[in-house]
Design a protein around this motif. Sequence first.
Motif, PDB file in Angstrom:
ATOM      1  N   ASN A 154       1.440 -23.079   3.134  1.00 29.63           N
ATOM      2  CA  ASN A 154       0.682 -23.625   1.999  1.00 29.63           C
ATOM      3  C   ASN A 154       0.621 -22.630   0.861  1.00 29.63           C
ATOM      4  N   ARG A 155       0.409 -21.362   1.176  1.00 32.86           N
ATOM      5  CA  ARG A 155       0.320 -20.361   0.106  1.00 32.86           C
ATOM      6  C   ARG A 155       1.651 -20.216  -0.648  1.00 32.86           C
ATOM      7  N   VAL A 156       2.746 -20.172   0.092  1.00 34.15           N
ATOM      8  CA  VAL A 156       4.029 -19.997  -0.597  1.00 34.15           C
ATOM      9  C   VAL A 156       4.431 -21.250  -1.368  1.00 34.15           C
ATOM     10  N   GLY A 157       3.870 -22.398  -0.991  1.00 29.47           N
ATOM     11  CA  GLY A 157       4.143 -23.626  -1.742  1.00 29.47           C
ATOM     12  C   GLY A 157       5.189 -24.524  -1.094  1.00 29.47           C
ATOM     13  N   ARG A 189       3.993 -13.017  12.658  1.00 29.89           N
ATOM     14  CA  ARG A 189       3.832 -11.577  12.414  1.00 29.89           C
ATOM     15  C   ARG A 189       3.404 -11.336  10.955  1.00 29.89           C
ATOM     16  N   LEU A 190       3.989 -12.088  10.047  1.00 38.46           N
ATOM     17  CA  LEU A 190       3.596 -11.943   8.636  1.00 38.46           C
ATOM     18  C   LEU A 190       2.112 -12.278   8.450  1.00 38.46           C
ATOM     19  N   GLY A 191       1.668 -13.322   9.155  1.00 36.53           N
ATOM     20  CA  GLY A 191       0.269 -13.745   9.057  1.00 36.53           C
ATOM     21  C   GLY A 191      -0.699 -12.729   9.637  1.00 36.53           C
ATOM     22  N   GLU A 193       0.017  -9.345   9.897  1.00 37.48           N
ATOM     23  CA  GLU A 193       0.120  -8.028   9.254  1.00 37.48           C
ATOM     24  C   GLU A 193      -0.068  -8.068   7.729  1.00 37.48           C
ATOM     25  N   TYR A 194       0.429  -9.125   7.082  1.00 38.97           N
ATOM     26  CA  TYR A 194       0.417  -9.158   5.603  1.00 38.97           C
ATOM     27  C   TYR A 194      -0.415 -10.315   5.053  1.00 38.97           C
ATOM     28  N   CYS A 195      -0.044 -11.539   5.448  1.00 42.51           N
ATOM     29  CA  CYS A 195      -0.680 -12.705   4.825  1.00 42.51           C
ATOM     30  C   CYS A 195      -1.911 -13.117   5.630  1.00 42.51           C
ATOM     31  N   THR A 196      -2.873 -12.196   5.675  1.00 44.50           N
ATOM     32  CA  THR A 196      -4.096 -12.403   6.452  1.00 44.50           C
ATOM     33  C   THR A 196      -4.998 -13.424   5.732  1.00 44.50           C
ATOM     34  N   ASN A 199      -7.959 -11.098   1.792  1.00 46.89           N
ATOM     35  CA  ASN A 199      -7.264  -9.907   1.272  1.00 46.89           C
ATOM     36  C   ASN A 199      -5.818  -9.760   1.745  1.00 46.89           C
ATOM     37  N   PRO A 200      -4.981 -10.754   1.476  1.00 45.43           N
ATOM     38  CA  PRO A 200      -3.579 -10.601   1.882  1.00 45.43           C
ATOM     39  C   PRO A 200      -2.950  -9.384   1.195  1.00 45.43           C
ATOM     40  N   LYS A 201      -1.983  -8.785   1.880  1.00 42.78           N
ATOM     41  CA  LYS A 201      -1.371  -7.559   1.328  1.00 42.78           C
ATOM     42  C   LYS A 201      -0.117  -7.922   0.543  1.00 42.78           C
ATOM     43  N   CYS A 202      -0.330  -8.645  -0.543  1.00 47.31           N
ATOM     44  CA  CYS A 202       0.791  -9.159  -1.348  1.00 47.31           C
ATOM     45  C   CYS A 202       1.605  -8.007  -1.942  1.00 47.31           C
ATOM     46  N   TYR A 203       0.941  -6.854  -2.148  1.00 48.34           N
ATOM     47  CA  TYR A 203       1.616  -5.699  -2.751  1.00 48.34           C
ATOM     48  C   TYR A 203       2.778  -5.191  -1.899  1.00 48.34           C
ATOM     49  N   ASP A 204       2.764  -5.459  -0.602  1.00 50.84           N
ATOM     50  CA  ASP A 204       3.850  -5.003   0.274  1.00 50.84           C
ATOM     51  C   ASP A 204       4.589  -6.168   0.934  1.00 50.84           C
ATOM     52  N   CYS A 205       4.242  -7.388   0.588  1.00 51.90           N
ATOM     53  CA  CYS A 205       4.743  -8.555   1.334  1.00 51.90           C
ATOM     54  C   CYS A 205       6.253  -8.768   1.133  1.00 51.90           C
ATOM     55  N   PRO A 206       6.980  -8.920   2.234  1.00 54.15           N
ATOM     56  CA  PRO A 206       8.442  -9.083   2.108  1.00 54.15           C
ATOM     57  C   PRO A 206       8.886 -10.413   1.492  1.00 54.15           C
ATOM     58  N   ILE A 207       7.985 -11.397   1.402  1.00 51.21           N
ATOM     59  CA  ILE A 207       8.407 -12.676   0.801  1.00 51.21           C
ATOM     60  C   ILE A 207       7.672 -12.943  -0.515  1.00 51.21           C
ATOM     61  N   GLU A 208       7.125 -11.906  -1.101  1.00 50.71           N
ATOM     62  CA  GLU A 208       6.326 -12.073  -2.329  1.00 50.71           C
ATOM     63  C   GLU A 208       7.120 -12.781  -3.425  1.00 50.71           C
ATOM     64  N   SER A 209       8.415 -12.474  -3.525  1.00 51.93           N
ATOM     65  CA  SER A 209       9.240 -13.078  -4.593  1.00 51.93           C
ATOM     66  C   SER A 209       9.343 -14.597  -4.440  1.00 51.93           C
ATOM     67  N   GLU A 210       9.110 -15.118  -3.238  1.00 55.46           N
ATOM     68  CA  GLU A 210       9.237 -16.562  -2.987  1.00 55.46           C
ATOM     69  C   GLU A 210       7.876 -17.261  -2.943  1.00 55.46           C
ATOM     70  N   CYS A 211       6.808 -16.506  -3.193  1.00 57.05           N
ATOM     71  CA  CYS A 211       5.463 -17.056  -2.965  1.00 57.05           C
ATOM     72  C   CYS A 211       4.780 -17.511  -4.252  1.00 57.05           C
ATOM     73  N   ASN A 212       4.214 -18.719  -4.209  1.00 60.06           N
ATOM     74  CA  ASN A 212       3.540 -19.283  -5.391  1.00 60.06           C
ATOM     75  C   ASN A 212       2.018 -19.160  -5.328  1.00 60.06           C
ATOM     76  N   TYR A 213       1.485 -18.422  -4.399  1.00 52.41           N
ATOM     77  CA  TYR A 213       0.020 -18.372  -4.228  1.00 52.41           C
ATOM     78  C   TYR A 213      -0.643 -17.865  -5.508  1.00 52.41           C
ATOM     79  N   ALA A 214      -1.659 -18.596  -5.963  1.00 50.16           N
ATOM     80  CA  ALA A 214      -2.289 -18.264  -7.248  1.00 50.16           C
ATOM     81  C   ALA A 214      -3.221 -17.057  -7.152  1.00 50.16           C
ATOM     82  N   GLU A 215      -3.656 -16.731  -5.929  1.00 48.26           N
ATOM     83  CA  GLU A 215      -4.633 -15.643  -5.814  1.00 48.26           C
ATOM     84  C   GLU A 215      -4.066 -14.431  -5.096  1.00 48.26           C
ATOM     85  N   LYS A 216      -2.849 -14.062  -5.462  1.00 49.05           N
ATOM     86  CA  LYS A 216      -2.208 -12.906  -4.803  1.00 49.05           C
ATOM     87  C   LYS A 216      -3.053 -11.658  -4.999  1.00 49.05           C
ATOM     88  N   ASN A 217      -3.019 -10.804  -3.995  1.00 50.33           N
ATOM     89  CA  ASN A 217      -3.828  -9.579  -4.060  1.00 50.33           C
ATOM     90  C   ASN A 217      -2.904  -8.361  -4.223  1.00 50.33           C
TER      91      ASN A 217
HETATM   92  S1  SF4 Z   1       2.680 -12.802  -1.371  1.00 49.38           S
HETATM   93 FE1  SF4 Z   1       2.160 -14.805  -0.581  1.00 49.38          FE
HETATM   94  S2  SF4 Z   1       2.973 -14.838   1.489  1.00 49.38           S
HETATM   95 FE2  SF4 Z   1       2.894 -12.717   0.849  1.00 49.38          FE
HETATM   96  S3  SF4 Z   1       0.903 -11.964   1.551  1.00 49.38           S
HETATM   97 FE3  SF4 Z   1       0.623 -12.685  -0.540  1.00 49.38          FE
HETATM   98  S4  SF4 Z   1      -0.065 -14.791  -0.318  1.00 49.38           S
HETATM   99 FE4  SF4 Z   1       0.840 -14.205   1.628  1.00 49.38          FE
END
Ligand code: SF4
Length: 236
Positions: A154-157, A189-191, A193-196, A199-217
């Motif tokens: 849902n977050r990635v769209g 594993r992503l959920g 470690e990163y996409c909790t 406070n998701p760890k969007c700053y290090d997320c390996p799929i950040e370039s593909e993610c449409n989440y409006a509230e990235k951290n």
């Molecule tokens: S960039 Fe998207 S998929 Fe990655 S942690 Fe943030 S919200 Fe989750």
Amino acid sequence: MKKKIQKINCLLIEHFGIPERPKRLPDPLDIIIGTILSQNTNDKNSYKAFLNLKKSIKHWDELLQMKPSQVEKLIKVAGLGKQKSSAIINLIKNLKEKNGKVNLSHIKKMNDGEIIEELTSHKGIGVKTASCVLLFALNRNVCPVDTHVHRILNRVGIVKTSTPEKTFYKIEKYIPENSAHSFHTNLLRLGREYCTPTNPKCYDCPIESECNYAEKNFTSKKPIKKNDFFLLDSIK
Ligand code: SF4
């Protein structure tokens, strides 16, 4: 949708690698019981509970000779002992009454939809548990959707859905061939470690370039804690 799933699957493999699987497929009944034990707890505790049960019996039908309180005690480490022991005992009882035997070998010849229908006809078995049997015990190209997978997709769209079950049925046709296991396991594993959930760890997320989440951290940078023990791939 298929292209986006493909792209995300590739990025996850680049980052985490291809998740390992046991050499032999586990027994479908072991996978169902493992999945019941895993509800609302972590994989390490549910694995301990699973091993406690396995060590105390030679075959699952022996649980019917035990008192429910004994079963409850054996699985205490996974929490919700009463609820989980009664779901497991009911399932074994139902299988014995319905098929005359306590195993699921009859489902191997069925198609995916028939298996889901058959397994969910047992009280306490939902679509997620049935889809875990399809993927982990029968190696079908089916991606089970738990809360992690549902939240991330849902977050990635990829979907806009209100429940894991709706997400499962939305994506089922679009999983590229032979990718369900890596896609599912790497999303878990992503959920973790990163996409909790918070406070998701969007700053290090390996799929950040593909993610449409409006509230990235991108603000609070915390180190990533590895969390790669998977119950259903540990059942042999
Ligand atoms: S960039 Fe998207 S998929 Fe990655 S942690 Fe943030 S919200 Fe989750």
